[in-house]
Design a protein around this motif. Structure first.
Motif, PDB file in Angstrom:
ATOM      1  N   THR A 216       1.188  -1.039   0.385  1.00  0.00           N
ATOM      2  CA  THR A 216      -0.069  -0.123   0.081  1.00  0.00           C
ATOM      3  C   THR A 216       1.079   0.996   0.005  1.00  0.00           C
ATOM      4  O   THR A 216       0.327   2.562  -0.293  1.00  0.00           O
ATOM      5  N   TYR A 217       2.474   1.446  -0.176  1.00  0.00           N
ATOM      6  CA  TYR A 217       3.095   2.139   0.103  1.00  0.00           C
ATOM      7  C   TYR A 217       4.331   2.068  -0.584  1.00  0.00           C
ATOM      8  O   TYR A 217       4.501   0.505  -0.811  1.00  0.00           O
ATOM      9  N   LYS A 218       4.745   3.154  -1.794  1.00  0.00           N
ATOM     10  CA  LYS A 218       4.883   4.584  -2.011  1.00  0.00           C
ATOM     11  C   LYS A 218       3.801   4.989  -3.459  1.00  0.00           C
ATOM     12  O   LYS A 218       4.325   3.598  -4.199  1.00  0.00           O
ATOM     13  N   PHE A 219       2.857   5.241  -3.476  1.00  0.00           N
ATOM     14  CA  PHE A 219       2.284   5.421  -5.095  1.00  0.00           C
ATOM     15  C   PHE A 219       2.754   6.895  -4.968  1.00  0.00           C
ATOM     16  O   PHE A 219       2.669   7.884  -3.925  1.00  0.00           O
ATOM     17  N   ASP A 220       3.058   6.722  -6.076  1.00  0.00           N
ATOM     18  CA  ASP A 220       2.517   8.822  -6.847  1.00  0.00           C
ATOM     19  C   ASP A 220       1.091   8.984  -6.580  1.00  0.00           C
ATOM     20  O   ASP A 220       0.061   8.163  -6.472  1.00  0.00           O
ATOM     21  N   LYS A 221       0.972  10.437  -6.549  1.00  0.00           N
ATOM     22  CA  LYS A 221       0.118  11.257  -5.689  1.00  0.00           C
ATOM     23  C   LYS A 221      -0.979  11.147  -7.449  1.00  0.00           C
ATOM     24  O   LYS A 221      -0.651  11.077  -8.723  1.00  0.00           O
ATOM     25  N   ALA A 236       5.640  -1.655   0.198  1.00  0.00           N
ATOM     26  CA  ALA A 236       5.850  -2.231   1.258  1.00  0.00           C
ATOM     27  C   ALA A 236       4.652  -1.998   1.381  1.00  0.00           C
ATOM     28  O   ALA A 236       3.619  -1.680   1.542  1.00  0.00           O
ATOM     29  N   TRP A 237       4.272  -2.784   2.837  1.00  0.00           N
ATOM     30  CA  TRP A 237       3.308  -3.216   3.236  1.00  0.00           C
ATOM     31  C   TRP A 237       3.167  -2.201   4.311  1.00  0.00           C
ATOM     32  O   TRP A 237       3.463  -3.270   5.934  1.00  0.00           O
ATOM     33  N   THR A 238       2.943  -0.892   4.483  1.00  0.00           N
ATOM     34  CA  THR A 238       3.648  -0.078   5.640  1.00  0.00           C
ATOM     35  C   THR A 238       2.232  -0.052   6.822  1.00  0.00           C
ATOM     36  O   THR A 238       2.319   0.364   8.095  1.00  0.00           O
TER      37      THR A 238
END
Length: 418
Positions: A216-221, A236-238
């Protein structure tokens, strides 16, 4: 952290509640226009009873915090606007800089949710959570005035948020290809939370559903693309949801059998919601079925509105109470429009002791006509217990009739005027 006294059973096998837990690092963004999928409002087969919503990295600038002190923050207002028409009421709110915890419950459950307590534990700059804080946070979570003060003695702990765990060893290319081909099992062994649970006995007591969704991380907004910036952070699964059930005392075979545990928890779903793009994190939700034997079988207070409510007459409210109800001089009864957002959303209220009238052994409270609103609609009454810090009785909905005047027309006939 929240502690909620469970309820006394109405039947031997207990009562089942559906709980929806939301965690989302919103990266200072404002609420999007539609959160139906996040809240599972588009799932008509899911009848939820409680929402527990945790947000991280809310806008915590000085002007934002000052504004939120005077008014509801935009996220709380948004959730209340969406959930109150569905009979959900905000029962708890905790804000700590960029962190927000909200708890909503169906209105029908309010008389059975008692002694709500909150406790916050700062962990350094902006409250960011790290593994070394884990044991310390649990040690610091003590609730004064309760029979079971330390949180580790509570029956259920739900721990969720942006925990910042990453994937070790593997390079960026391998991680991204594994995610692209949905070979998540290759990454689980190198997930830092999974590694930490092997070493920390207390952390190992916390359960988690299978990670069957993409990191769920990290994506471009404003996109579904993983980080394309110069840093090119590994996915990563943060964002995680963990829970811990209290361990039952060990007894040998010769000792008397202990009574069955008074509740059980099962995970129905553990998913991410990839369609939301306002943040560099994707939200994660966990839906649970909680079966419990409540401590209270009927509301402590039964409220009855006497007669026809109008905008011009003083009214009497009758109520009955159980023998063990801990009354207080600071108890009050509030008049609410149906669809209340939170307990302070009353139209008007009266102090029970100041307005109490004794009549034939009944408990009756006087409600002045001047406190009755000049608006039509459906209303209800709630009895708030100061000792239990919660609503302990709710009336059935009723209508308030408009004020009626009598006027004489030119023909000399009297006509009612509203």
């Amino acid at each position: 952290m929240e502690t909620v006294n469970p309820l006394k059973p109405t039947e031997p096998k207990g009562r089942k509640l559906s709980i929806h837990v939301v965690t989302w690092n919103v990266a200072s963004a404002a609420p999007p226009l539609d959160l139906d999928n996040l809240l599972q409002l588009d799932n008509h087969n899911l009848n939820l009873d409680i929402y527990i919503i945790g947000l991280q990295e809310m806008n915590c600038g000085i002007m934002s915090l000052l504004s939120d002190t005077a008014f509801e923050d935009p996220w709380s207002s948004f959730f209340m606007d969406v959930l109150s028409p569905l009979s959900f009421v905000k029962v708890s709110y905790v804000r700590m800089q960029g962190l927000l915890l909200l708890v909503f419950a169906k209105c029908q459950h309010l008389p059975f949710i008692q002694i709500l307590s909150t406790k916050s534990t700062p962990t350094g700059l902006f409250g960011y959570w790290r593994l070394e804080h884990f044991d310390w946070i649990l040690e610091m979570q003590n609730f004064e005035g309760l029979d079971i003060p330390n949180i580790l003695d509570h029956d259920l702990i739900v721990w969720f948020g942006d925990m910042n765990f990453r994937i070790e060893d593997f390079g960026l290319h391998f991680v991204r290809e594994s995610v692209k081909s949905q070979c998540y099992s290759d990454l689980w062994e190198k997930d830092q939370l999974s590694i930490a649970k092997r070493c920390d006995p207390l952390l190992r007591e916390f359960q988690e559903g299978p990670l069957l969704f993409p990191p769920t991380y990290k994506f471009d907004k404003n996109s579904n693309n993983y980080d394309t910036s110069e840093k090119k952070r590994k996915p990563a699964w943060t964002d995680r949801i963990l829970w811990r059930l209290k361990r039952q005392p060990h007894t040998d075979s010769c000792a008397p059998r202990l009574p069955a545990h008074h509740f059980s928890l099962s995970l129905r779903s553990y998913v991410s919601h990839m369609m939301y793009t306002i943040s560099d994190h994707k939200p994660v939700t966990g839906t649970f079925d909680l079966e419990l034997k409540p401590l209270v079988s009927v509301p402590l207070i039964t409220l009855m509105s006497e007669g026809l409510w109008t905008m011009e007459n003083d009214m009497l409210i009758s109520y009955s109470l159980t023998s063990d109800f801990p009354s207080s001089p600071w108890d009050w009864i509030g008049l609410y429009k149906v669809g209340l957002r939170h307990i302070n959303d009353y139209v008007s209220y009266v102090w029970v002791k100041d307005n109490q009238i004794s009549c034939n052994g009944l408990n009756q409270v006087y409600f002045s006509g001047s406190d009755i609103p000049e608006t039509e609609g459906q209303f209800l009454l709630c009895y708030y217990s100061n000792s239990l810090r919660s609503v302990v009785g709710i009336s059935s909905p009723f209508k308030i009739q408009p004020r009626v005047f009598l006027a004489e027309d030119p023909l000399g006939e009297t006509q009612p005027q509203i």
